[in-house]
Design a protein around this motif. Structure first.
Motif, short mmCIF file in Angstrom:
data_model
loop_
_atom_site.label_atom_id
_atom_site.label_comp_id
_atom_site.label_asym_id
_atom_site.label_seq_id
_atom_site.Cartn_x
_atom_site.Cartn_y
_atom_site.Cartn_z
N PHE A 1 0.44 -0.84 0.01
CA PHE A 1 0.20 -0.16 0.30
C PHE A 1 0.93 1.23 0.08
O PHE A 1 0.12 2.20 -1.07
CB PHE A 1 -0.93 0.09 1.12
CG PHE A 1 -2.22 0.25 0.93
CD1 PHE A 1 -3.27 -1.08 1.34
CD2 PHE A 1 -2.59 1.40 0.86
CE1 PHE A 1 -4.58 -0.39 0.51
CE2 PHE A 1 -3.59 1.53 0.05
CZ PHE A 1 -4.62 0.47 0.65
N SER B 1 1.46 3.83 -3.19
CA SER B 1 0.47 5.08 -3.26
C SER B 1 1.68 6.07 -3.55
O SER B 1 1.73 7.04 -4.10
CB SER B 1 0.02 5.07 -2.32
OG SER B 1 -1.02 4.25 -1.27
N LEU C 1 -0.82 -1.77 -5.09
CA LEU C 1 -2.28 -1.83 -3.91
C LEU C 1 -3.42 -2.17 -4.30
O LEU C 1 -4.30 -2.49 -3.07
CB LEU C 1 -2.84 0.47 -5.16
CG LEU C 1 -3.12 1.28 -3.91
CD1 LEU C 1 -2.23 1.89 -3.51
CD2 LEU C 1 -3.70 2.47 -4.52
#
Lengths: 375, 317
Positions: free
Chosen positions: A341, A345, B116
């Protein structure tokens, strides 16, 4: 293009004072002198209930720093979109294994492997690069991914050669001079080895940086940049794009092989080949992009930030998360479950807000801010 | 020997259909934007998770006969819609603002999006649902219930196995591909897509809203990936959060083998790759699968970079 853009990247006359004070070489030199202070830092961390071992972690960061610098030669200087740098890292590690473990008759030892691994990785770079470098950018990216996957599969499956997922071991440890052994004393061999590893990786990284600084100024270094900016124009000026690209590709591969050799030596095993997979390549690319394509300072800072993050901050965050959640057994209570994540990002945000990275080479910054219309 | 070969043909064709469906999403986006949507495989993965969640929530396993067929159709449509919406949102939020940036920016962003989405898949797998094994092990592969009857259509005694799901995978994929073919060749939108792929600037001058064409392309590609995800899950019966990475790379390989940007090429490449995979698994060994498939990719790129059906496109300078 304005005249200003034609000056060499990071020309010292234009750098602000703090940049000169904290130039890459000076920071690395400071690392040479600061070693004796690390146990103090460790003690402070220990008081906070956290086992740090700064020197061990720095060795990892230096090795990855070397790898990011290697990728910088290919992607940053020459603009070759390489998404499989970990393959050459793996070749370096595996070559070191083959050259030093008991199983094979070579027994070149630490220094021999340190010399041989980059040579072999560079050779692999030439062999892969020669037929594929004429491909257009994104095709090259795919070929490098493909090569990485092929290599990983082969390393895992040729078990009687590579020992498969177990990796070849024990790889020869760093050669420790008698004087150092006596200096560290206490008969603690691992401490002396760590000391030698620390200085070997640091000095090799420093030499690579100094060498590349010189290369940046030479005909070859300028050819890299010319090719990245406009291949057609560079070819019209008499450069042979194929040879220049191959030089960048092989040079980067050799440096990556050197990093791989140090990696295997540090772990005393060639490790599970999944360590040399696509995710690792992307991790290295993320370091480079975060720091700034084409800039040595950026490459090293990117490595320090991301690898440091992985090695120092993420265990700390793990502890924090577990205190916060209270349920230490739940898999999502580990920071590693959220790691991608953060990286994902970071990549997206960088491309949107500051595509040239945190500490870019000036020329790259300008390229990335010209829109398609201007080009 | 004949039976082994025929069996691998069936496996290869069904696998190849899934590759082809995912490859279409890669190739259509590449044809228009000249950009490798690395996150496409992960849209496929998330759609499979979506389908599994639906299966778990509705508890599809308890239904039989026509009701099951209706529910499955519903899940297929819902997952295709899910994939389409996710893909479109990614384009809108991440890629579109970078349309005028140098090529590196969208490519790196796509890698970021891929990570992600994989992380989202990991967390999704931690949902406390029975189909996710309670969610205690988010990274572990989740088994997708065996919803289709596994009777052998060729009779129980036959040495060759052809199940309903094989027929369904091939039939449904062919239907979807035909629909896509008609969309691209017979409709106004399809014409606009082809025009934009050929020359975006000229297309704009002709009054085509290229932004909308790109959005439609992502929508269609995502829908195909979502459809493929359900087909894959029903067929393979396992989903896991990293399935998008490898299947995505294979599908991309299929697109490249067929000639990237070329729609029939993607189907051809997918089928070819599916067959090669089936035969190499049988005769070389499944553990060599990535080496064989990516080896083919490298060889094709080196000797015929435009792929089997692609024309040698010059890089736009």
């Amino acid at each position: 293009m304005s005249a200003q853009a034609l000056t060499s990247p990071e020309s010292p006359a234009r750098s602000p004072a703090w940049r000169r004070l904290f130039s890459t070489e000076r920071v690395l030199l400071a690392m040479v002198l600061l070693y004796p202070l690390f146990p103090v830092v460790d003690l402070i961390a220990e008081a906070g209930g956290f086992s740090l071992r700064l020197d061990q972690r720095l060795v990892t960061i230096f090795i990855y720093g070397l790898l990011v610098v290697a990728l910088n030669v290919q992607v940053g200087y020459a603009g070759l979109l390489q998404l499989g740098i970990a393959a050459f890292f793996g070749i370096g590690a595996m070559a070191t294994g083959v050259m030093t473990v008991e199983k094979y008759p070579f027994h070149f030892g630490f220094w021999g492997a340190l010399l041989g691994a980059p040579l072999l990785a560079g050779l692999a770079g030439v062999l892969i690069g020669a037929p594929t470098l004429r491909l257009r950018g994104d095709y090259l990216a795919i070929v490098t991914i493909g090569f990485g996957e092929v290599l990983r599969t082969v390393l895992i499956n040729l078990e009687n050669i590579t020992d498969g997922p177990r990796g070849l071991n024990p790889v020869a440890e760093a050669w420790v001079p008698m004087a150092v052994r006596e200096l560290v004393g206490g008969g603690d061999a691992s401490e002396a080895t760590l000391l030698v590893m620390y200085y070997t990786t640091l000095l090799l990284l420093l030499s690579a940086v100094v060498l590349l600084r010189v290369v940046e100024k030479t005909r070859l270094g300028r050819a890299f940049v010319a090719l990245r900016e406009d291949e057609l124009a560079a070819a019209c000026m008499g450069l042979d794009p194929g040879r220049v690209k191959l030089a960048a590709f092989a040079g980067g591969a050799a440096l990556a092989g050197l990093a791989g050799s140090l990696y295997a030596t540090n772990l005393t095993t060639t490790a599970d080949p999944t360590n040399y997979d696509f995710n690792n390549s992307i991790m290295v690319l993320a370091c480079l992009i975060l720091g700034g394509l084409g800039s040595l300072r950026g490459a090293l800072l990117g490595a320090a930030i991301l690898i440091g993050f992985d090695n120092v901050l993420s265990p700390l965050l793990d502890r924090g998360l577990q205190v916060l959640v209270g349920d230490a057994t739940h898999p999502l209570a580990r920071f590693s479950s959220w790691r991608w994540f953060v990286f994902g990002s970071a990549l997206i945000a960088m491309m949107r807000l500051r595509p040239e990275g945190l500490f870019p080479a000036r020329r790259v910054a300008e390229e990335l801010h010209t829109t398609a219309e201007d080009a | 020997m004949f039976e082994t070969v025929a069996q691998q043909l069936i496996i290869g064709l069904t696998n190849g259909m899934v590759f082809a469906l995912v490859a279409l999403g890669y190739t259509m986006v590449y044809g228009i934007l000249e950009f490798i949507n690395f996150a496409h495989g992960d849209v496929f993965m998330l759609s499979a998770f979506f389908a599994l969640t639906l299966v778990g929530v509705i508890d599809v396993g308890q239904f039989h006969g026509p009701m099951l067929a209706v529910l499955l159709c519903g899940i297929v449509i819902a997952s295709a819609g899910f994939g389409a919406v996710v893909n479109l949102s990614i384009d809108r939020l991440v890629y579109r603002p970078l349309r005028k940036s140098p090529k590196l920016a969208p490519l790196v962003s796509a890698i970021g999006v891929s990570f992600l989405l994989q992380n989202i898949g990991l967390i999704w797998g931690a949902l406390p649902l029975a189909v996710f094994g309670g969610g205690g092990q988010p990274a572990a592969p989740k088994s997708f219930p065996q919803l289709l009857p596994s009777d052998n259509l060729l009779g129980a005694g036959s040495g060759l196995t052809l199940q309903i799901k094989d027929v369904l995978v091939i039939g449904a994929s062919l239907a979807v591909m035909t629909a896509l073919y008609l969309l691209v060749t017979r409709t106004k939108l399809g014409k606009a897509m082809r025009a934009t792929a050929q020359d975006p600037q000229a297309a704009r001058l002709m009054g085509i809203d290229t932004d909308q064409v790109v959005a439609a392309t992502f929508l269609v590609g995502g829908g195909l990936a979502g459809f493929a995800a359900v087909i894959y899950a029903l067929y393979i019966n396992t989903v896991y959060y990293q399935m998008g990475y490898q299947n995505g790379l294979y599908a991309f390989t299929a697109a490249v083998v067929g000639g990237i940007g070329n729609i029939p090429g993607a189907v051809l490449g997918g089928l070819l790759l599916g067959l090669v995979r089936a035969f190499s698994d049988q005769f070389i060994g499944a553990q060599w699968q990535p080496a064989v498939l990516f080896g083919i990719l490298i060889v094709i790129l080196v000797f015929r970079p435009a792929g089997l059906l692609g024309s040698t496109a010059r890089e736009k300078v």
